[in-house]
Design a protein around this motif. Sequence first.
Motif, mmCIF file in Angstrom:
data_model
loop_
_atom_site.group_PDB
_atom_site.id
_atom_site.type_symbol
_atom_site.label_atom_id
_atom_site.label_comp_id
_atom_site.label_asym_id
_atom_site.label_seq_id
_atom_site.Cartn_x
_atom_site.Cartn_y
_atom_site.Cartn_z
ATOM 1 N N ALA A 181 -64.162 18.516 -74.618
ATOM 2 C CA ALA A 181 -62.928 18.620 -75.390
ATOM 3 C C ALA A 181 -62.597 17.374 -76.186
ATOM 4 O O ALA A 181 -61.996 17.458 -77.245
ATOM 5 C CB ALA A 181 -61.761 18.966 -74.459
ATOM 6 N N ALA A 182 -62.969 16.171 -75.675
ATOM 7 C CA ALA A 182 -62.663 14.923 -76.373
ATOM 8 C C ALA A 182 -61.222 14.927 -76.883
ATOM 9 O O ALA A 182 -60.960 14.809 -78.076
ATOM 10 C CB ALA A 182 -63.646 14.711 -77.530
ATOM 11 N N LEU A 183 -60.288 15.067 -75.960
ATOM 12 C CA LEU A 183 -58.880 15.229 -76.332
ATOM 13 C C LEU A 183 -58.333 14.033 -77.087
ATOM 14 O O LEU A 183 -57.338 14.150 -77.795
ATOM 15 C CB LEU A 183 -58.047 15.489 -75.071
ATOM 16 N N THR A 184 -58.986 12.861 -76.936
ATOM 17 C CA THR A 184 -58.526 11.675 -77.656
ATOM 18 C C THR A 184 -58.648 11.852 -79.160
ATOM 19 O O THR A 184 -58.016 11.122 -79.926
ATOM 20 C CB THR A 184 -59.350 10.440 -77.232
ATOM 21 N N GLU A 185 -59.466 12.810 -79.605
ATOM 22 C CA GLU A 185 -59.672 13.000 -81.035
ATOM 23 C C GLU A 185 -58.670 13.976 -81.652
ATOM 24 O O GLU A 185 -58.633 14.136 -82.876
ATOM 25 C CB GLU A 185 -61.091 13.527 -81.295
ATOM 26 N N ALA A 186 -57.850 14.624 -80.833
ATOM 27 C CA ALA A 186 -57.018 15.722 -81.331
ATOM 28 C C ALA A 186 -56.091 15.292 -82.458
ATOM 29 O O ALA A 186 -56.016 15.941 -83.506
ATOM 30 C CB ALA A 186 -56.221 16.335 -80.183
ATOM 31 N N ARG A 187 -55.359 14.220 -82.268
ATOM 32 C CA ARG A 187 -54.384 13.809 -83.284
ATOM 33 C C ARG A 187 -55.054 13.341 -84.568
ATOM 34 O O ARG A 187 -54.457 13.421 -85.641
ATOM 35 C CB ARG A 187 -53.480 12.723 -82.719
ATOM 36 N N SER A 188 -56.280 12.868 -84.447
ATOM 37 C CA SER A 188 -57.013 12.469 -85.657
ATOM 38 C C SER A 188 -57.435 13.676 -86.480
ATOM 39 O O SER A 188 -57.831 13.527 -87.637
ATOM 40 C CB SER A 188 -58.256 11.650 -85.273
ATOM 41 N N CYS A 189 -57.348 14.866 -85.888
ATOM 42 C CA CYS A 189 -57.748 16.093 -86.576
ATOM 43 C C CYS A 189 -56.567 16.796 -87.237
ATOM 44 O O CYS A 189 -56.676 17.979 -87.605
ATOM 45 C CB CYS A 189 -58.414 17.052 -85.594
#
Length: 552
Positions: free
Chosen positions: A367-375
Amino acid sequence: MEASEPRRRRPAIVAVDDEPAVLAAVARDLRRQFGERYRIVRATSGAEALDALKELVTRGEQVALLVADQRMPGMAGTEYLVEARKLVPDAKRVLLTAYADTEAAIQAINEVDLDYYLLKPWDPPEEQLYPVVEDLLTTWEAGAALESGGVRVIGHRFSRDSHDLRDFLARNRVPMRWLDVERDAEARELLTMTGVEKEGLPVALLEDGTVLEHPTVRELAERLGVSVAPTAEHYDLVIVGGGPAGLAAAVYGASEGLKTVLVEREAPGGQAGMSSRIENYLGFPSGLSGSDLARRAVDQARRLGAELLTIQDAVGLTAEGAGRLVELSGGSTLSANCVLVASGVSYRQLTVPGFERLTGKGIYYGAALTEARSCQDQHVVVIGAANSAGQAAVFFSRYAGRVTMLVRGENLEKSMSSYLIDQIAALENIEVHTSAQAVLAEGDGHLDTLTIRDVNGERREKVDAAFVFIGAAPRTEWLEGVVARDEHGFILAGLDAKAAGWPLKRDPFLLETSVPGVFVAGDVRSRSMKRVASAVGEGSMSVSLVHEYLAE
């Protein structure tokens, strides 16, 4: 307090009810238990509460909890919470309802992402109100702490090393601020102040003033005290793997008096810890994130006396008489009477041109949730068709403008729970493409384009990020030649282990491997269910079997 020192405002709990007497009672009970830590804000209607929220947000104040009555004229509680979520998306949400309205409350769990509903009246609040609110506030506080400071990491978004550091800190729940050197002026100012050149990125700025240029995950873990050394020379039980099975075993082992240590190579929670939301786990009607489940389990295991060693990997197993030795990647060895292998599985790598080169640079496994806001407002592709892929698609739909699911099979029904299929169908910005697969990834330094093949042929699409969930590979290479495994690398147990070569006269216990005293639980076991609940059950059950083994 000096007059010149600004007074820190407490986070707010906003309560709304159109009946003055009920509102007063709610505010009284909340203030009595939580008034020292939180400011209680009252409103007599949804509109009034929204105005109060706007004012709080404008002043830059935090809102921890929203408590709303369902039956209010003009704006029902669920309608208010829908609008309130837009203003304070991270606040926890509780609906107050009468018994006759429980159906509406259950429906609101999906509609407004409700965290809990409470039946009125509650008496006594010490049993019916305070434990629920305390649990929600503790969860909110943990998330707020992660966002509020701690380690500052400066780097490039499309850098594998930067991603690895951010992912490690997030999954180990270390407070962190991420600063993109390309987007954030603060990042460039800090680099100037510290004298760090861009060649030294990523850089970690610790709270004690230490500047770490291009640190490895292990170096950062050691400086932060995340990775610890064992405190004993010998244990009753060594658990390898910190997923649901391993954490359950740690809780039960420690609670039943076994000297227990758990070894996890990345972060507690395992693959389940990367799940954005688990909605079919018993006892959590509104669901919970994998990270939250892991946090609760870790706190519980430590409180009961279990040791947890993270950023350590098991690299070898030896049986010497009645002892079992586990060799660790750091060079040390753990000695134990019994070993539980709960090392779980990892997502298989896509052997598609361009994917290896762009991993960590727009392509991520899990999931790499740390990337969510960058998307935010971008095009995200999710590759896979199991529950983990569905959970990720729903989660990323909150941020991305468009989410495309690539499903190799003809439909989702064969591999995904129906509740997730229904959620995906209801979200307008998720597209599901069946009989489809990515055959090429392109980009100069980061993912830019995917070539997709389906029944209509091949097409190229502009893509900002891709998240891959394609099957499970067991983490059992370190057991080669020691413990019997099936043709796919999953560990044999019970009668399967007996058929593979069992040295004792008695039959192996249900979760015992081909090596007496070495047990297996969770996804890494051959024929396992690959579900969080079953992993927790096996981890718990393994401790009873360990007791039986030790009693021989």
